[in-house]
Design an enzyme around this catalytic site. Structure first.
Site, mmCIF file in Angstrom:
data_model
loop_
_atom_site.group_PDB
_atom_site.id
_atom_site.type_symbol
_atom_site.label_atom_id
_atom_site.label_comp_id
_atom_site.label_asym_id
_atom_site.label_seq_id
_atom_site.Cartn_x
_atom_site.Cartn_y
_atom_site.Cartn_z
ATOM 1 N N ASP A 167 46.769 -25.872 16.280
ATOM 2 C CA ASP A 167 46.370 -26.256 17.621
ATOM 3 C C ASP A 167 47.501 -26.929 18.312
ATOM 4 O O ASP A 167 48.639 -27.365 17.582
ATOM 5 C CB ASP A 167 45.272 -27.137 17.488
ATOM 6 C CG ASP A 167 44.651 -27.727 19.049
ATOM 7 O OD1 ASP A 167 44.847 -26.915 19.786
ATOM 8 O OD2 ASP A 167 44.526 -28.857 19.071
ATOM 9 N N GLU B 272 50.747 -34.383 37.405
ATOM 10 C CA GLU B 272 50.810 -35.150 38.475
ATOM 11 C C GLU B 272 50.922 -36.754 38.389
ATOM 12 O O GLU B 272 51.695 -37.404 39.087
ATOM 13 C CB GLU B 272 49.372 -34.856 39.546
ATOM 14 C CG GLU B 272 49.693 -33.366 39.916
ATOM 15 C CD GLU B 272 48.912 -33.120 41.224
ATOM 16 O OE1 GLU B 272 47.733 -33.849 41.227
ATOM 17 O OE2 GLU B 272 49.411 -32.491 42.295
ATOM 18 N N ARG C 113 59.407 -30.437 30.621
ATOM 19 C CA ARG C 113 58.558 -29.487 31.565
ATOM 20 C C ARG C 113 59.182 -29.820 33.234
ATOM 21 O O ARG C 113 59.384 -30.858 33.525
ATOM 22 C CB ARG C 113 56.869 -29.989 31.642
ATOM 23 C CG ARG C 113 56.586 -29.818 30.344
ATOM 24 C CD ARG C 113 55.232 -30.627 30.096
ATOM 25 N NE ARG C 113 54.237 -30.212 31.151
ATOM 26 C CZ ARG C 113 53.357 -29.488 30.719
ATOM 27 N NH1 ARG C 113 52.894 -29.020 29.344
ATOM 28 N NH2 ARG C 113 52.234 -29.208 31.559
ATOM 29 N N ASN D 74 37.168 -28.265 18.934
ATOM 30 C CA ASN D 74 37.426 -26.824 19.243
ATOM 31 C C ASN D 74 38.265 -25.857 17.996
ATOM 32 O O ASN D 74 38.150 -24.842 18.065
ATOM 33 C CB ASN D 74 38.153 -26.542 20.601
ATOM 34 C CG ASN D 74 39.473 -27.323 20.652
ATOM 35 O OD1 ASN D 74 39.551 -28.376 20.130
ATOM 36 N ND2 ASN D 74 40.476 -26.422 20.989
#
EC number: 7.6.2.1
Length: 1291
Positions: free
Chosen positions: A556, A635, A733, A932
């Site tokens: 993951d 953000e 990023r 998950n």
């Protein structure tokens, strides 16, 4: 028990009434008239048939309900989970559109459902459990049903035309018809008419009731245990066993008892972890007051209050929240791996329930679909008393496993609890895993069993022939009785005699050794995480050696490779690179503003854009500090970055935002928001500045920003591009920032265009995008930002080490494609020299074409390990895993060095893992930290859970849990490789020592007339494995190691020895068996030659066969103990004690056991054996000569092997012994990039413009997390908040 009047309403007519009562349900058509068939003469016949069928159906449903309720907390079966397949994100369908324009006309017709027989439920589906999906009947069954129904209707006169076409699509299992009988009815603030399962969950293997049958099933899957059980039963037949009645049964019971204790201890740990979750606290509304209860005490219909940063205990319907318009932010990284927050919004009818007194006035019921595993689908209705029916969808659902973020509190009602939650429906029952070594051992035991049968048949036939030949001449032996002449009786005797060829002690030795190896893992201080006080934990010990054979790792991303923490690291403004400092005053950015540097104006606009162009919500605390709530972690990091430079965003209202720019307050009126999407790859905000100018602030990928720059706005283009490449090389990023000023008349004209596009009935999205393109041009470049998606400590180094060890690493994540690839670069999984194949297709045909094209290119290049990374999204993966494409897709993936699967569901993760595990037959490892990841963790050969990050779901379901990804390196390269070598030697040695001793019985049968006479005393046979040769295997299994831990970590290439199963395979196994046979020949016939004259004492006395037997027995023990020393690489004082102590133990036993009789009625034929044995010089001469002669062949073979055929591992070990530099041995040239892989680089040069553009963005580090198509658009979110107003308390 289900209430037939509630959850089993009669089937509805074709027309659907969402807004009120359906008149056709009361026996009337849409015009208030009774249907014609009610006036038919056959009315009584119809009523009678309906009553009979209704009664029968109700009885069956009640029985099913009772059975399923008793097992409601056991979860879905593995077979049911296998039906789920991959999950996609379907488009939301408005409930209101289900009633078409012909609804009235269809309702006016007589009810078709009243005429036809109600369809029976699928087996096992009840109101309390719907783990089996709704499915359409097969064509044959449907045809037969129609024929019988048609015949019945023709006889009763009730036949009528059909309303639906035969080829009409059925709804999915998640589809919901408000008038269908298959539904769940939940009363609000009232007792439930149906008893639902509680909220307790379990991930343990066993329960109190299931332990015994499940444990016995697991144990007797091993052929050896079945074999010994059969032997123990045969020994109970009188006068058949030559070795006694209990010599097999007692050790077998001991073995099973030890295994049971180990399994109980391990499962208790799982139950404790489950209890930690089940005992968490939550507030529940009870009798008008909030009381604190455990999670496990919740049930369907409970109204609860969840506070910020708390996991949802069950699947809830959101009623209201502390935020405007019943909105709330949730983090679903635990469910789908996405880093961005998602927005859920309650319906308007319940948004005003802000206090306890409001909740108490809530009356009515919720009707929804039965529990299912569809994570992204939900359909239901809210029916408040005296109010219109309101549709409920996935936007109102808060799923168990998600966490409440940026929202003080929410009120919700439980709709699914415990094992019926969507999270648990997507998990599988704890599998019973077995290691590759175990499976191979099982197969070889089966082969040995066949050999044993052959030996029994051969010995039985030889006995038959010998008896016939000697029955007349040797009459004194009494060979004419039935037992001597019966072949079947003799076969049973030899079957019991030779049974010890298969070591009965092997299983208990393995169980104990593995248990102690697991303790070594648990107490390894190098894998202890001090910050979270979390040690490594082996939750099962059956797979210890599997850790040393891993070929594929499926990881993951969120929380496993990354910390899910975004931090503003660098920025490029006007061609200059800046780094934030501890305080704004220390930063060069602020100093340049204050000193009015030539770029000061650009810097100010850059910081204003960062602090204004976003959807972040500020919250001011009592101490004056500001907390930022954002759906996108990117953000929030950008706003915090502006704050580090003194531009503080602190106020948001529906009309404007305010910032504190280095002590000066500025207000910007928000005019329009152009939302971010993965297609646009940018977000824009149109504002009116304090000086009454209209500006457009835009941030996005460098490719989309650069192509919209005005000719005069590219002053810093090249410098910024270089900075982007530098940022990307650091794994950051990136986003580009630009601005443009808009004239008022241009803006007014565009605003009208944008308004028309936003209200268009057709092609609204494309028109909105076209309108945005009209205004987002002539931009002026300001600079770029660099955000670090912070990796966990040591991730790049760990991945590099695992790759060097020959392990392939795949990343399976639910996050966005750009984010996943960016992490691939930052953790060094993807290098900039790699080619990237990106598969983003929207149809099966397109997927087939692209896969076959790339696969063909690989085959033509004959590459087996290309330096290529494959990236595929969830939609394309769904098509790629279809039957006709699965093989080609798998081959394509296996040819690539790295595979990244993005936007995949939990079941898709499990499918990918299962595909590779089953088809490659390799050992796979899955590692994750969220709920998950549970499905893939359980599907992999070995499952690793990261504990303490996103809850305990993954850790509870895993085989091993660690606190950080970096500990995986030590777990595999050290513990895995060591345990594999230890277990391999233990198993091989166990078979060797048994064959050495017990095949001697076969050689002795040649001289005993094949009578089944044993050469050794019966209890010495039983104690051979339990006492005299038990310690050397333990010493090997616990302390053997061929290299030190530091060497194993420094040179990962050493892992390939265990990974390729070089120490234990079919060839090696049978070499050991042949070696044991050869040793048994020496150990029997050499003493027999010395015993030929029978006179072995100086006084001329002779003895019997038992003297010969103990002579051989002593030499066997000495030889097998010396053999253990010969194969031991790591000597400790415990190893010495085990080997030499075993030899001494036999001599002590010999002395004691020779004098037991007549004090105890035992071993009468052993009386004085010690004096006989120790008083003959032949014994001492043989004690020196026989073991040395037997092992001489082994010593010569080992000498030749270590000289001529020395392996890398053996060379490193010898270097360590000499205390030399190991690097000299490892310095042979190796290239990670083959020539074939280099030639492949020109294969991928033919790409479309879109692909080139995508790779250009990725090479520049572009990535941005933002929810798309959420419950509330971004433009609505920022206009819903007014931070000047207080929030409700929720009391």
């Amino acid at each position: 028990m289900a209430d037939s009047g509630k959850n089993n309403a009669p089937p509805a007519p074709t027309g659907r009434y969402l807004g009120g009562e359906n008149p056709a349900q009361n026996g009337y058509n849409g015009h208030g008239q009774r249907p014609a068939f009610h006036r038919n003469a056959n009315d009584d016949g119809y009523r009678l048939w309906s009553s009979v069928q209704s009664w029968m159906g109700d009885r069956i449903r009640r029985m099913r309900s009772e059975v399923m309720r008793r097992t409601a907390t056991t979860g879905p079966s593995r077979a049911e989970v296998g039906l789920a397949g991959g999950e996609d994100r379907p488009q939301r369908v408005d409930q209101g559109t289900q009633a078409g324009p012909n609804a009235d006309r269809e309702a006016a017709a007589p009810s078709e459902q009243h005429q036809q027989q109600p369809q029976p439920q699928a087996a096992g589906v009840t109101e309390t459990d719907a783990s089996i999906q709704h499915r359409r009947l097969s064509a044959t069954t449907t045809k037969d049903s129609k024929i019988s129904l048609k015949y019945l209707l023709s006889k009763t006169g009730l036949k009528r035309s059909k309303h639906k076409k035969d080829d009409e699509d059925f709804t999915s299992s998640a589809g919901y018809d408000p008038d269908d009988g298959q539904k769940r009815v939940i009363n609000l603030n009232a007792p439930q008419t149906t008893k639902y399962c509680n909220n307790r969950i379990t991930t343990a293997k066993y329960s109190f009731i299931s332990f015994l049958p499940a444990f016995l099933f697991e144990q007797f899957r091993r052929y050896s245990n079945c074999f010994f059980l059969l032997i123990a039963m045969l020994q109970q037949i009188p006068e058949v066993s030559p070795t006694g009645r209990y010599t097999t049964l007692v050790p077998l019971m001991f073995i099973l008892s030890v295994s049971a204790i180990k399994e109980i201890i391990e499962d208790i740990k799982r139950h404790r972890a489950d209890n930690e979750i089940n005992h968490r606290s939550i507030e529940r509304l009870d009798s008008g007051a909030w009381i604190t209860v455990r999670w496990s005490e919740l049930t369907v219909g409970d109204i609860i209050k969840v506070t910020i940063n708390t996991f949802f205990p069950a699947d809830l319907i959101l009623l209201s929240s502390s935020e405007p318009q019943a909105m709330c932010f949730i983090e679903t990284a635990n469910l789908d791996g996405e880093t961005n927050l998602k927005i859920r919004q309650g319906v308007t009818a319940t948004a005003g329930l802000l206090e306890t007194k409001d909740l108490l006035r809530l009356e009515g019921k919720v009707e929804c679909e039965l529990p299912n595993r569809h994570l992204y689908e939900f359909n239901g209705v809210l029916k408040e008393t005296g109010k219109p029916t309101v549709a409920l969808g996935n936007d109102q659902v808060l799923q168990r496993g998600a966490m409440l973020r940026n929202t003080a509190w929410i009120f919700g009602v439980v709709v699914y609890s415990g094992q019926e939650t969507k999270l648990m429906k997507n998990s599988t029952s704890a599998p019973l895993k077995r290691s590759t070594v175990d499976k191979l051992t099982n197969t070889q035991i089966l082969m040995l069993f066949m050999i044993l049968i052959s030996l029994c048949i051969t010995s039985g036939l030889c006995n038959l022939f010998w008896t016939r030949e000697h029955s007349d001449t040797d009459w004194y032996l009494g060979l004419n009785d039935f037992k001597s002449m019966s072949l079947g009786y003799n076969l049973l005797t030899f079957f019991i005699l030779y049974n010890n060829l298969i070591p009965i002690s092997l299983q208990v030795t393995l169980e104990l050794v593995r248990f102690l190896q697991a303790i070594f893992i648990n107490y390894d201080i190098e894998m202890y995480h001090q910050e979270s006080n979390t040690p490594a934990m082996a939750r099962t010990s059956n797979l210890n050696e599997e850790l040393g054979m891993v070929k594929y790792i499926f990881s993951d991303k969120t929380g496993t490779l990354t910390q899910n923490v975004m931090e503003f690291k660098k920025c490029s403004i006007a061609g200059h690179s800046y780094v934030p400092k501890r305080t704004p005053e220390e930063s060069l950015v602020v100093q340049n503003i204050l000193s009015r540097h030539p770029t000061a104006a650009v810097i100010e606009e850059f910081l204003v854009l960062l602090s204004v162009c976003h959807t972040v919500i500020p919250e001011r605390k009592d101490d004056g500090s500001i907390i930022y709530h954002a759906a996108s972690p990117d953000e929030r990091a950008l706003v915090e970055g502006a704050q580090k430079f003194g531009y503080i965003f602190d106020t948001r209202t529906p009309e404007y935002v305010e910032i504190n720019a280095l002590g000066e307050r500025k207000r910007y009126e928000v005019l329009n928001v152009l939302e971010f999407t993965s297609t646009r790859k940018r977000m824009s905000l149109i504002v009116r500045t304090p000086d009454n100018k209209i500006k457009l602030f835009c941030k996005g990928a460098d490719t989309v920003i650069y192509e919209r720059l005005a000719p005069q706005g590219q002053a810093f283009r090249d410098k910024t591009l270089r900075h982007l490449e530098e940022f990307a090389s650091d794994g950051l990023r990136t986003l580009c920032l630009a601005v443009t000023e808009i004239r008022p008349d241009v803006y007014e004209e565009w605003r009208q265009t944008f308004h028309k596009a936003s209200t268009a009935l057709q092609n609204r999205e494309s028109k909105l995008e076209d309108a945005a393109n009209l205004i987002e041009n002539n931009l002026r470049l300001l600079g770029a930002t660099a955000i670090e998606d912070r990796l966990q400590d040591g991730v790049p180094e760990t991945i590099a080490s695992l790759l060097d060890a020959g392990i392939f690493i795949w990343v399976l994540t639910g996050d966005k494609q750009e984010t996943a690839i960016n992490i691939g670069y930052s953790c060094r999984l993807i290098s900039h020299s790699m080619d990237i194949i990106i598969l983003n297709e929207e149809s099966l045909d397109a997927t087939r074409d692209v896969i076959q094209r790339h696969y063909g290119e690989f085959k033509s290049s004959m590459a087996k390990d290309a330096n290529v990374a494959l990236v595929i999204d969830g939609t394309t993966l769904k098509y790629a895993l279809s039957c006709d494409l699965r093989n080609d897709f798998q081959e394509l993936c296996l040819l690539c060095r790295v595979v990244i699967c993005c936007r995949v569901s939990p079941m898709q993760k499990a499918e990918v893992v299962e595909m590779v595990t089953l088809n490659t037959k390799a050992v796979t490892l899955a590692i994750g930290d969220g709920a998950n990841d549970v499905a893939m963790i359980q599907k992999a050969s070995v499952g690793i859970g990261i504990s303490g990050v996103e809850g305990l779901q993954a850790a509870c379901a895993s085989d091993y849990s660690i606190a950080q990804f970096r500990y995986l390196q030590r777990l595999l390269l050290v513990h895995g490789a060591w345990n594999y070598a230890r277990i391999s030697k233990l198993i091989l040695y166990s078979f060797y020592k048994n064959v050495c001793l017990y095949v001697i019985e076969l050689w002795f049968a040649v001289y005993s007339g094949w009578s089944g006479q044993i050469l050794f005393e019966r209890w010495t046979i039983g104690l051979y494995n339990v006492l005299f040769t038990a310690m050397p295997p333990f010493a090997m299994g616990l302390f053997e190691k061929f290299c030190t831990a530091d060497t194993m970590l420094r040179y990962p290439l050493l892992y390939k020895t265990s990974q390729k199963a070089k120490l234990f395979n079919v060839k090696v196994f049978w070499i050991w068996i042949f070696n044991a046979l050869l040793h048994s020949v020496f150990l029997f016939w050499l003493p027999l030659v010395a015993f030929t004259g029978e006179v072995i004492w100086s006084d001329g006395l002779t003895s019997d066969y038992l003297m010969m037997g103990n002579l051989v027995y002593t030499y066997v023990i000495v030889t097998v103990c010396l053999k253990a020393g010969l194969i031991t690489n790591s000597w400790t004082w415990l190893t010495h004690l085990a080997i030499w102590g075993s030899i001494v133990m036999w001599f002590v036993f010999l002395v004691i056991y020779s004098h037991v009789w007549p004090t105890f009625n035992l071993a009468s034929n052993f009386r004085g054996m010690d004096i006989q044995l120790l008083s003959t010089p032949v014994f001492y001469f043989g004690l020196f000569l026989v073991p040395i002669t037997t092992l001489l062949v082994d010593v010569i073979c080992k000498l030749i092997h270590n000289t001529v055929f020395k392996t890398l591992t053996e060379a490193v070990r010898e270097t360590e012994i000499r205390r030399s530099d190991v690097s000299e041995v490892m310095a042979e040239p190796r290239s990670s990039l083959t020539e074939t892989a280099r030639l492949l680089r020109n294969v991928f040069t033919r790409r479309s413009n879109t692909r080139v553009e995508t790779e250009l963005e990725l090479s520049h580090g572009y990535a941005f997390s933002q929810e798309e198509g959420g419950a509330v658009p971004q433009s609505i979110i920022i206009r819903a908040y007014d931070t000047n107003l207080p929030k409700p308390e929720g009391n």
